[in-house]
Design a protein around this motif. Structure first.
Motif, PDB file in Angstrom:
ATOM      1  N   TYR A 178      57.300  58.598 -69.845  1.00 32.05           N
ATOM      2  CA  TYR A 178      56.837  57.339 -69.279  1.00 32.05           C
ATOM      3  C   TYR A 178      55.659  56.839 -70.110  1.00 32.05           C
ATOM      4  CZ  TYR A 178      59.499  59.052 -65.290  1.00 32.05           C
ATOM      5  OH  TYR A 178      60.505  59.525 -64.484  1.00 32.05           O
ATOM      6  N   ASP A 179      55.750  55.622 -70.615  1.00 30.96           N
ATOM      7  CA  ASP A 179      54.666  55.015 -71.382  1.00 30.96           C
ATOM      8  C   ASP A 179      53.973  53.959 -70.529  1.00 30.96           C
ATOM      9  OD1 ASP A 179      55.472  56.598 -73.464  1.00 30.96           O
ATOM     10  OD2 ASP A 179      56.444  54.986 -74.593  1.00 30.96           O
ATOM     11  N   TYR A 180      52.660  54.036 -70.481  1.00 31.53           N
ATOM     12  CA  TYR A 180      51.866  53.131 -69.656  1.00 31.53           C
ATOM     13  C   TYR A 180      50.799  52.432 -70.485  1.00 31.53           C
ATOM     14  CZ  TYR A 180      53.687  56.041 -65.815  1.00 31.53           C
ATOM     15  OH  TYR A 180      54.493  56.739 -64.944  1.00 31.53           O
ATOM     16  N   GLN A 181      50.481  51.221 -70.067  1.00 34.88           N
ATOM     17  CA  GLN A 181      49.290  50.532 -70.560  1.00 34.88           C
ATOM     18  C   GLN A 181      48.179  50.737 -69.547  1.00 34.88           C
ATOM     19  OE1 GLN A 181      49.557  46.491 -72.216  1.00 34.88           O
ATOM     20  NE2 GLN A 181      47.843  45.901 -70.905  1.00 34.88           N
ATOM     21  N   ILE A 182      47.035  51.201 -70.030  1.00 39.38           N
ATOM     22  CA  ILE A 182      45.870  51.421 -69.175  1.00 39.38           C
ATOM     23  C   ILE A 182      44.835  50.345 -69.478  1.00 39.38           C
ATOM     24  CG2 ILE A 182      44.120  53.049 -68.403  1.00 39.38           C
ATOM     25  CD1 ILE A 182      46.945  54.109 -68.032  1.00 39.38           C
ATOM     26  N   ASP A 183      44.445  49.591 -68.462  1.00 36.26           N
ATOM     27  CA  ASP A 183      43.358  48.614 -68.574  1.00 36.26           C
ATOM     28  C   ASP A 183      42.213  49.099 -67.703  1.00 36.26           C
ATOM     29  OD1 ASP A 183      44.650  46.458 -70.217  1.00 36.26           O
ATOM     30  OD2 ASP A 183      46.054  46.481 -68.538  1.00 36.26           O
ATOM     31  N   GLU A 184      41.031  49.217 -68.303  1.00 32.68           N
ATOM     32  CA  GLU A 184      39.909  49.846 -67.617  1.00 32.68           C
ATOM     33  C   GLU A 184      38.626  49.060 -67.848  1.00 32.68           C
ATOM     34  OE1 GLU A 184      39.244  54.393 -67.228  1.00 32.68           O
ATOM     35  OE2 GLU A 184      38.134  53.765 -69.015  1.00 32.68           O
ATOM     36  N   ILE A 185      37.913  48.806 -66.761  1.00 37.54           N
ATOM     37  CA  ILE A 185      36.602  48.152 -66.823  1.00 37.54           C
ATOM     38  C   ILE A 185      35.596  49.033 -66.096  1.00 37.54           C
ATOM     39  CG2 ILE A 185      35.259  46.087 -66.299  1.00 37.54           C
ATOM     40  CD1 ILE A 185      37.866  44.514 -66.141  1.00 37.54           C
ATOM     41  N   LEU A 186      34.512  49.399 -66.785  1.00 37.90           N
ATOM     42  CA  LEU A 186      33.449  50.200 -66.201  1.00 37.90           C
ATOM     43  C   LEU A 186      32.203  49.341 -66.024  1.00 37.90           C
ATOM     44  CD1 LEU A 186      33.760  53.542 -68.232  1.00 37.90           C
ATOM     45  CD2 LEU A 186      34.814  52.958 -66.036  1.00 37.90           C
ATOM     46  N   TYR A 187      31.505  49.552 -64.903  1.00 35.70           N
ATOM     47  CA  TYR A 187      30.292  48.793 -64.586  1.00 35.70           C
ATOM     48  C   TYR A 187      29.120  49.737 -64.371  1.00 35.70           C
ATOM     49  CZ  TYR A 187      33.492  44.937 -63.362  1.00 35.70           C
ATOM     50  OH  TYR A 187      34.470  43.967 -63.378  1.00 35.70           O
ATOM     51  N   THR A 188      27.962  49.331 -64.845  1.00 32.53           N
ATOM     52  CA  THR A 188      26.701  49.985 -64.539  1.00 32.53           C
ATOM     53  C   THR A 188      25.636  48.914 -64.351  1.00 32.53           C
ATOM     54  OG1 THR A 188      27.260  51.971 -65.811  1.00 32.53           O
ATOM     55  CG2 THR A 188      24.940  51.610 -65.324  1.00 32.53           C
ATOM     56  N   ASN A 189      24.944  48.961 -63.214  1.00 31.40           N
ATOM     57  CA  ASN A 189      23.900  47.981 -62.898  1.00 31.40           C
ATOM     58  C   ASN A 189      24.406  46.550 -63.057  1.00 31.40           C
ATOM     59  OD1 ASN A 189      22.012  50.024 -62.349  1.00 31.40           O
ATOM     60  ND2 ASN A 189      21.475  50.187 -64.522  1.00 31.40           N
ATOM     61  N   ASP A 190      25.608  46.307 -62.534  1.00 28.94           N
ATOM     62  CA  ASP A 190      26.241  44.987 -62.508  1.00 28.94           C
ATOM     63  C   ASP A 190      26.555  44.437 -63.897  1.00 28.94           C
ATOM     64  OD1 ASP A 190      27.360  43.337 -60.579  1.00 28.94           O
ATOM     65  OD2 ASP A 190      25.797  41.817 -60.825  1.00 28.94           O
ATOM     66  N   ILE A 191      26.623  45.329 -64.873  1.00 30.35           N
ATOM     67  CA  ILE A 191      26.946  44.926 -66.244  1.00 30.35           C
ATOM     68  C   ILE A 191      28.204  45.667 -66.687  1.00 30.35           C
ATOM     69  CG2 ILE A 191      26.171  44.957 -68.652  1.00 30.35           C
ATOM     70  CD1 ILE A 191      23.310  44.843 -67.612  1.00 30.35           C
ATOM     71  N   VAL A 192      29.118  44.954 -67.318  1.00 34.64           N
ATOM     72  CA  VAL A 192      30.311  45.590 -67.873  1.00 34.64           C
ATOM     73  C   VAL A 192      29.899  46.395 -69.107  1.00 34.64           C
ATOM     74  CG1 VAL A 192      32.544  45.221 -68.967  1.00 34.64           C
ATOM     75  CG2 VAL A 192      31.868  43.801 -67.023  1.00 34.64           C
ATOM     76  N   VAL A 193      30.050  47.718 -69.024  1.00 30.66           N
ATOM     77  CA  VAL A 193      29.670  48.579 -70.145  1.00 30.66           C
ATOM     78  C   VAL A 193      30.894  49.004 -70.959  1.00 30.66           C
ATOM     79  CG1 VAL A 193      27.584  49.419 -69.027  1.00 30.66           C
ATOM     80  CG2 VAL A 193      29.743  50.630 -68.654  1.00 30.66           C
ATOM     81  N   LEU A 194      32.085  48.808 -70.409  1.00 30.91           N
ATOM     82  CA  LEU A 194      33.308  49.137 -71.140  1.00 30.91           C
ATOM     83  C   LEU A 194      34.457  48.303 -70.591  1.00 30.91           C
ATOM     84  CD1 LEU A 194      34.770  51.011 -73.203  1.00 30.91           C
ATOM     85  CD2 LEU A 194      35.281  52.524 -71.274  1.00 30.91           C
ATOM     86  N   ASP A 195      35.146  47.640 -71.468  1.00 34.10           N
ATOM     87  CA  ASP A 195      36.343  46.870 -71.110  1.00 34.10           C
ATOM     88  C   ASP A 195      37.380  47.181 -72.171  1.00 34.10           C
ATOM     89  OD1 ASP A 195      38.308  45.084 -70.427  1.00 34.10           O
ATOM     90  OD2 ASP A 195      36.984  43.354 -70.242  1.00 34.10           O
TER      91      ASP A 195
END
Length: 221
Positions: free
Chosen positions: A34-51
């Motif tokens: 099974y092949d998947y696309q992973i979309d991930e957004i990380l937040y710290t102190n209301d700031i996107v630190v990883l998209d």
């Protein structure tokens, strides 16, 4: 870990303990991938630190019978772009019998499904680990579902949590399984909000993650 698992029983790729109603939504078999696309957004102190977007492959590489369970060894591979080669990432394990499907993610087992399936069924997804009780509920049985231009005529949805507390924290998690395919979509939204006097109720994300896992391809080697 993998070696200790394999010593428990002789490998037999053709064996499978029969399941109750619901087996068709988790058609585990050696060679399936099974092949998947992973979309991930990380937040710290209301700031996107990883998209970020990356890709995950899960492949069933081994199976054997252990006591009353059919056990499947699953290799995970990742890559940053579609044109890259797959790189080994981790080994998971799935155990299935006529009562439940247990998937060990890392070293933690979760009860993903229980059998037979019926609308509204509730069970503790953490009953096989040491975490606090986490009730899952079976919802939306046999509904069509479209993802990445793929139409699946019959799916089930497992709601793992649906807490929409916009003051302290949100915890929304669910998985969608398609008939004769398996897991096609997974979504996790985990937000902890600022609760200081100057920000309480303003939905400022102190820490959090929003992650989706969408099926883009599947088959058998």
């Amino acid at each position: 870990m993998l070696l200790s698992i394999l010593t428990l029983a002789a490998c037999n790729n053709d064996e499978r303990i029969p399941l109750a109603a619901g087996e068709q939504f988790v058609p585990l078999e050696v060679g399936l991938y099974y092949d998947y696309q992973i979309d991930e957004i990380l937040y710290t102190n209301d700031i996107v630190v990883l998209d970020t977007t990356y890709y995950l492959r899960e492949e069933v590489v081994e199976s054997f019978i252990n006591a009353q369970d059919s056990v499947y060894v699953i290799y995970q591979y990742t890559k940053a772009n579609l044109v890259d080669d797959w790189s080994y990432f981790d080994t998971w394990q799935a155990r299935i019998n006529n009562q439940q499907l247990i998937v060990t993610e890392g070293n933690t087992p979760f009860v993903k499904l229980t059998f037979p399936i019926f609308a509204g069924k509730i069970w503790d997804g953490n009953s096989q680990n040491q975490l606090e009780e986490d009730n899952y509920q079976l919802d939306s049985l046999y509904f069509p579902y479209t993802i990445n231009d793929q139409q699946f005529e019959s799916t089930i949805t497992v709601v793992q949590n649906d807490n929409e507390d916009f003051i302290v924290e949100q915890d929304r998690r669910y998985e969608v399984y398609a008939l004769n395919v398996g897991l096609i979509y997974k979504e996790e939204l985990l937000y902890s909000y600022c609760t200081d006097d100057n920000c309480l109720g303003q939905q400022q994300i102190q820490s959090g993650v929003f992650r989706t896992q969408s099926l883009i391809d599947y088959g058998k080697n």
